[in-house]
Design a protein around this motif. Structure first.
Motif, PDB file in Angstrom:
ATOM      1  N   MET A   1     -11.707 131.226  30.181  1.00 36.36           N
ATOM      2  CA  MET A   1     -10.638 131.265  29.198  1.00 36.36           C
ATOM      3  C   MET A   1     -11.214 131.584  27.826  1.00 36.36           C
ATOM      4  SD  MET A   1      -8.116 128.163  30.139  1.00 36.36           S
ATOM      5  CE  MET A   1      -7.451 128.094  31.774  1.00 36.36           C
ATOM      6  N   ASN A   2     -10.550 132.474  27.134  1.00 42.06           N
ATOM      7  CA  ASN A   2     -11.009 132.877  25.815  1.00 42.06           C
ATOM      8  C   ASN A   2     -10.523 131.936  24.723  1.00 42.06           C
ATOM      9  OD1 ASN A   2     -12.174 135.030  27.058  1.00 42.06           O
ATOM     10  ND2 ASN A   2     -10.615 136.500  26.462  1.00 42.06           N
ATOM     11  N   GLU A   3      -9.359 131.345  24.938  1.00 41.51           N
ATOM     12  CA  GLU A   3      -8.776 130.472  23.939  1.00 41.51           C
ATOM     13  C   GLU A   3      -9.545 129.156  23.869  1.00 41.51           C
ATOM     14  OE1 GLU A   3      -4.358 128.770  22.840  1.00 41.51           O
ATOM     15  OE2 GLU A   3      -4.612 130.043  24.583  1.00 41.51           O
ATOM     16  N   GLU A   4      -9.769 128.667  22.663  1.00 43.47           N
ATOM     17  CA  GLU A   4     -10.504 127.424  22.472  1.00 43.47           C
ATOM     18  C   GLU A   4      -9.659 126.226  22.907  1.00 43.47           C
ATOM     19  OE1 GLU A   4     -12.161 124.832  18.739  1.00 43.47           O
ATOM     20  OE2 GLU A   4     -12.131 127.003  18.539  1.00 43.47           O
ATOM     21  N   THR A   5     -10.274 125.311  23.628  1.00 42.58           N
ATOM     22  CA  THR A   5      -9.589 124.112  24.071  1.00 42.58           C
ATOM     23  C   THR A   5      -9.376 123.180  22.886  1.00 42.58           C
ATOM     24  OG1 THR A   5     -10.563 124.288  26.269  1.00 42.58           O
ATOM     25  CG2 THR A   5      -9.720 122.143  25.639  1.00 42.58           C
ATOM     26  N   LYS A   6      -8.154 122.648  22.758  1.00 36.82           N
ATOM     27  CA  LYS A   6      -7.800 121.737  21.676  1.00 36.82           C
ATOM     28  C   LYS A   6      -7.210 120.462  22.265  1.00 36.82           C
ATOM     29  CE  LYS A   6      -5.486 123.540  18.206  1.00 36.82           C
ATOM     30  NZ  LYS A   6      -4.506 124.342  17.445  1.00 36.82           N
ATOM     31  N   THR A   7      -7.210 119.416  21.471  1.00 40.33           N
ATOM     32  CA  THR A   7      -6.572 118.172  21.866  1.00 40.33           C
ATOM     33  C   THR A   7      -5.154 118.154  21.327  1.00 40.33           C
ATOM     34  OG1 THR A   7      -8.681 117.005  21.835  1.00 40.33           O
ATOM     35  CG2 THR A   7      -6.688 115.654  21.739  1.00 40.33           C
ATOM     36  N   TYR A   8      -4.219 117.826  22.211  1.00 34.45           N
ATOM     37  CA  TYR A   8      -2.816 117.688  21.847  1.00 34.45           C
ATOM     38  C   TYR A   8      -2.388 116.254  22.130  1.00 34.45           C
ATOM     39  CZ  TYR A   8      -2.733 122.729  21.575  1.00 34.45           C
ATOM     40  OH  TYR A   8      -2.999 124.024  21.232  1.00 34.45           O
ATOM     41  N   TYR A   9      -1.529 115.745  21.283  1.00 27.52           N
ATOM     42  CA  TYR A   9      -1.020 114.390  21.398  1.00 27.52           C
ATOM     43  C   TYR A   9       0.478 114.486  21.665  1.00 27.52           C
ATOM     44  CZ  TYR A   9      -5.463 113.839  19.134  1.00 27.52           C
ATOM     45  OH  TYR A   9      -6.807 113.928  18.848  1.00 27.52           O
ATOM     46  N   TYR A  10       1.012 113.488  22.366  1.00 27.09           N
ATOM     47  CA  TYR A  10       2.431 113.584  22.701  1.00 27.09           C
ATOM     48  C   TYR A  10       3.125 112.227  22.658  1.00 27.09           C
ATOM     49  CZ  TYR A  10       1.092 111.770  27.291  1.00 27.09           C
ATOM     50  OH  TYR A  10       0.596 110.992  28.301  1.00 27.09           O
ATOM     51  N   VAL A  11       4.429 112.313  22.433  1.00 25.83           N
ATOM     52  CA  VAL A  11       5.374 111.222  22.629  1.00 25.83           C
ATOM     53  C   VAL A  11       6.293 111.730  23.722  1.00 25.83           C
ATOM     54  CG1 VAL A  11       7.388 110.061  21.656  1.00 25.83           C
ATOM     55  CG2 VAL A  11       5.323 110.244  20.315  1.00 25.83           C
ATOM     56  N   LEU A  12       6.490 110.924  24.760  1.00 26.57           N
ATOM     57  CA  LEU A  12       7.274 111.322  25.915  1.00 26.57           C
ATOM     58  C   LEU A  12       8.402 110.324  26.133  1.00 26.57           C
ATOM     59  CD1 LEU A  12       7.367 113.244  28.466  1.00 26.57           C
ATOM     60  CD2 LEU A  12       6.018 111.476  29.615  1.00 26.57           C
ATOM     61  N   ALA A  13       9.598 110.833  26.409  1.00 24.12           N
ATOM     62  CA  ALA A  13      10.752 109.964  26.665  1.00 24.12           C
ATOM     63  C   ALA A  13      11.748 110.715  27.534  1.00 24.12           C
ATOM     64  CB  ALA A  13      11.411 109.562  25.349  1.00 24.12           C
ATOM     65  N   SER A  14      12.761 109.997  27.976  1.00 23.61           N
ATOM     66  CA  SER A  14      13.823 110.678  28.714  1.00 23.61           C
ATOM     67  C   SER A  14      14.627 111.511  27.713  1.00 23.61           C
ATOM     68  CB  SER A  14      14.739 109.673  29.416  1.00 23.61           C
ATOM     69  OG  SER A  14      15.596 109.037  28.494  1.00 23.61           O
ATOM     70  N   GLN A  15      15.142 112.638  28.179  1.00 22.99           N
ATOM     71  CA  GLN A  15      15.959 113.484  27.301  1.00 22.99           C
ATOM     72  C   GLN A  15      17.177 112.715  26.814  1.00 22.99           C
ATOM     73  OE1 GLN A  15      16.930 117.453  28.651  1.00 22.99           O
ATOM     74  NE2 GLN A  15      14.892 117.759  29.484  1.00 22.99           N
ATOM     75  N   ARG A  16      17.777 111.942  27.697  1.00 20.66           N
ATOM     76  CA  ARG A  16      18.972 111.184  27.301  1.00 20.66           C
ATOM     77  C   ARG A  16      18.650 110.244  26.147  1.00 20.66           C
ATOM     78  NH1 ARG A  16      22.842 107.132  30.759  1.00 20.66           N
ATOM     79  NH2 ARG A  16      24.183 106.687  28.990  1.00 20.66           N
ATOM     80  N   PHE A  17      17.559 109.501  26.273  1.00 17.94           N
ATOM     81  CA  PHE A  17      17.189 108.560  25.217  1.00 17.94           C
ATOM     82  C   PHE A  17      16.885 109.275  23.907  1.00 17.94           C
ATOM     83  CE2 PHE A  17      13.701 106.533  22.854  1.00 17.94           C
ATOM     84  CZ  PHE A  17      14.376 105.419  22.388  1.00 17.94           C
ATOM     85  N   LEU A  18      15.988 110.230  23.956  1.00 22.80           N
ATOM     86  CA  LEU A  18      15.498 110.836  22.718  1.00 22.80           C
ATOM     87  C   LEU A  18      16.519 111.769  22.066  1.00 22.80           C
ATOM     88  CD1 LEU A  18      12.916 110.549  21.084  1.00 22.80           C
ATOM     89  CD2 LEU A  18      12.098 112.631  22.122  1.00 22.80           C
ATOM     90  N   LEU A  19      17.267 112.513  22.873  1.00 21.20           N
ATOM     91  CA  LEU A  19      18.157 113.523  22.303  1.00 21.20           C
ATOM     92  C   LEU A  19      19.607 113.068  22.157  1.00 21.20           C
ATOM     93  CD1 LEU A  19      16.746 116.665  24.125  1.00 21.20           C
ATOM     94  CD2 LEU A  19      16.064 115.677  21.931  1.00 21.20           C
ATOM     95  N   GLU A  20      19.986 111.977  22.842  1.00 27.10           N
ATOM     96  CA  GLU A  20      21.368 111.521  22.750  1.00 27.10           C
ATOM     97  C   GLU A  20      21.509 110.138  22.117  1.00 27.10           C
ATOM     98  OE1 GLU A  20      23.219 111.867  26.622  1.00 27.10           O
ATOM     99  OE2 GLU A  20      22.295 113.824  26.926  1.00 27.10           O
ATOM    100  N   GLU A  21      20.597 109.222  22.446  1.00 25.77           N
ATOM    101  CA  GLU A  21      20.739 107.844  21.986  1.00 25.77           C
ATOM    102  C   GLU A  21      20.042 107.578  20.654  1.00 25.77           C
ATOM    103  OE1 GLU A  21      19.501 105.314  25.199  1.00 25.77           O
ATOM    104  OE2 GLU A  21      20.904 106.261  26.596  1.00 25.77           O
ATOM    105  N   GLU A  22      18.996 108.308  20.357  1.00 26.37           N
ATOM    106  CA  GLU A  22      18.250 108.129  19.112  1.00 26.37           C
ATOM    107  C   GLU A  22      18.712 109.161  18.080  1.00 26.37           C
ATOM    108  OE1 GLU A  22      15.479 106.164  17.875  1.00 26.37           O
ATOM    109  OE2 GLU A  22      16.256 104.886  19.442  1.00 26.37           O
ATOM    110  N   PRO A  23      18.637 108.833  16.785  1.00 23.86           N
ATOM    111  CA  PRO A  23      18.954 109.826  15.753  1.00 23.86           C
ATOM    112  C   PRO A  23      17.750 110.751  15.543  1.00 23.86           C
ATOM    113  CG  PRO A  23      18.375 107.740  14.738  1.00 23.86           C
ATOM    114  CD  PRO A  23      18.357 107.516  16.229  1.00 23.86           C
TER     115      PRO A  23
END
Length: 113
Positions: A1-23
């Motif tokens: 692979m030519n692209e440099e490997t990077k570290t990514y961080y995430y927050v994971l939740a259900s779509q219903r919770f994050l997109l409907e129940e939370e502002p």
């Protein structure tokens, strides 16, 4: 692979919770405005049905999160920590990409309409 490997961080939740129940739209708008005011490049993305969860090392994480899921992925660990404190009922973690298991950090399993 030519692209440099990077570290990514995430927050994971259900779509219903994050997109409907939370502002959450308000949270993203607030953060985007903060970045613009400070001339900072956007380094976070909202990904529905993130493909990185299909990597074998994420089997347990995927099981813990109600489906369909959504992730906020960023190269900024502090931003993800800030989100974790702001939201409840989310999972957080990190991964390296591109890698043998995760070819693209922002890939989604959701098909475009």
């Amino acid at each position: 692979m030519n692209e440099e490997t990077k570290t990514y961080y995430y927050v994971l939740a259900s779509q219903r919770f994050l997109l409907e129940e939370e502002p959450f739209e308000e949270v993203l708008r607030e953060r985007t405005n903060h970045y613009q005011r400070n001339n900072k490049e956007i380094d976070f993305w909202l990904v529905k049905q993130p493909a990185f969860l299909e990597a074998p090392e994420f089997a347990e994480v995927k099981q813990k999160c109600p489906q369909p899921s959504v992730a906020v992925i960023s190269s900024d660990r502090q931003f993800i920590n800030w989100l974790k404190l702001r939201l409840e009922y989310v999972l957080t973690g990190e991964f390296q990409a591109p890698s043998e298991q995760i070819s693209h950090p922002l890939a989604s399993l959701e098909t475009a309409c």
